[in-house]
Design an enzyme around this catalytic site. Sequence first.
Site, PDB file in Angstrom:
ATOM      1  N   TYR A   1      -2.587  -1.810 -10.723  1.00 20.95           N
ATOM      2  CA  TYR A   1      -2.617  -1.754  -9.255  1.00 20.95           C
ATOM      3  C   TYR A   1      -1.810  -2.897  -8.631  1.00 20.95           C
ATOM      4  O   TYR A   1      -0.983  -2.674  -7.740  1.00 20.95           O
ATOM      5  CB  TYR A   1      -4.074  -1.786  -8.760  1.00 20.95           C
TER       6      TYR A   1
ATOM      7  N   VAL B   1       1.091  -3.728   3.763  1.00 21.83           N
ATOM      8  CA  VAL B   1       1.081  -5.047   4.399  1.00 21.83           C
ATOM      9  C   VAL B   1       2.362  -5.839   4.139  1.00 21.83           C
ATOM     10  O   VAL B   1       2.561  -6.907   4.700  1.00 21.83           O
ATOM     11  CB  VAL B   1      -0.167  -5.887   4.002  1.00 21.83           C
TER      12      VAL B   1
ATOM     13  N   SER C   1       0.796  -1.236   0.000  1.00 21.62           N
ATOM     14  CA  SER C   1       0.000   0.000   0.000  1.00 21.62           C
ATOM     15  C   SER C   1       0.823   1.278   0.000  1.00 21.62           C
ATOM     16  O   SER C   1       0.266   2.354  -0.204  1.00 21.62           O
ATOM     17  CB  SER C   1      -0.913   0.028   1.217  1.00 21.62           C
TER      18      SER C   1
ATOM     19  N   TYR D   1      -3.981   3.302   7.692  1.00 21.17           N
ATOM     20  CA  TYR D   1      -5.231   2.549   7.709  1.00 21.17           C
ATOM     21  C   TYR D   1      -6.187   3.184   8.718  1.00 21.17           C
ATOM     22  O   TYR D   1      -6.178   4.406   8.896  1.00 21.17           O
ATOM     23  CB  TYR D   1      -4.974   1.063   8.047  1.00 21.17           C
TER      24      TYR D   1
ATOM     25  N   LYS E   1       0.438   3.695  -2.755  1.00 25.19           N
ATOM     26  CA  LYS E   1      -0.729   4.580  -2.912  1.00 25.19           C
ATOM     27  C   LYS E   1      -0.363   6.063  -2.985  1.00 25.19           C
ATOM     28  O   LYS E   1      -0.884   6.778  -3.836  1.00 25.19           O
ATOM     29  CB  LYS E   1      -1.771   4.288  -1.828  1.00 25.19           C
TER      30      LYS E   1
END
Length: 306
Positions: A190, A260, A61, A242, A64
């Site tokens: 992605y 993660v 992540s 998160y 992002k």
Amino acid sequence: MRELLEKMVEESREFTQGGQLASYIPELLKYNKDDLGIYLIRNDGKEFYAGNFDKRFTIQSVCKPLILLLALIDNGEDYVTQRVGVESTGKAFNAIMDFSQVEDLKDHINPMVNIGAIAMCSMIEGKDKDEKFQRLLDLTKKLSGNENIGVNMQVFESERKTGDRNRALAYLLKSYGTITDDVDDVLDVYFKACSIEITCKDLANIGFVLSNNGRSKSSDEEIVSKKYTRFVNAILMTCGMYDGAGDFAIRVGIPAKSGVGGGILSVAPSIMGIGIYGPALDSKGNSIAGIKLLEKLSNSLYLSVF
Ligand code: GLU
């Protein structure tokens, strides 16, 4: 500084025992749960590191903020924020809510949760999925100052095989008209983005650029505009960890994004960029010992912006 970092890493390492490796992407179970490392680059250009700072791991992540930067560069702020909101969702990163009563999907998603990141992958310019991903990889190389960064294809395949939840999110986006491209093509970008392999040093370099108004340490060249690093840092502060972002803001108090794979990209504005690696995760998906380590570092160097 080196000794201080070593001490903090060793004090924080025991917390890895309270965490778990991410198991929903089978390849990630191959990581060593006890690993913990840090690399930091100060605004005077000095670099310090300790622990397992040289391990390679997938960005997950932490891609992002990079996808967000490229979506902003390619489309501008208005276009992006008309499609993906900026408020924290308070939900898990891969949550599938009941959107049936939702009028405007954008009010319920942000760039740091999977659905928002998948939406932004379709905003990256490029004639096809390969060109879109290549442009993201090029930006990652530029921000990290590392030409050798590539994709871990085993992780990519593992993500693709087990990525039905992300597939569901992408179809949802398509049903709302947020994306119009082929769903598999968008997901390909992605999944590849999540499978980019990096080290703590790469994250520290990216963090340095974000802490330094978009300028790299080596050439002082403006890689991204200050208005976009400001945008990204703000989103990292409110949504980067998160659904644990509030607690992290209190305990550490700097913009950060976790993944993660165990990485945490952290930005101490005007002070330093920090890269952390610790694949044992807490229940929210954040590196459990990595947060402890950042908390110690922030307290001892007064990094919190609050
Ligand atoms: N590839 C992961 C997923 O989409 C990234 C999740 C994460 O690091 O939060 O499920």
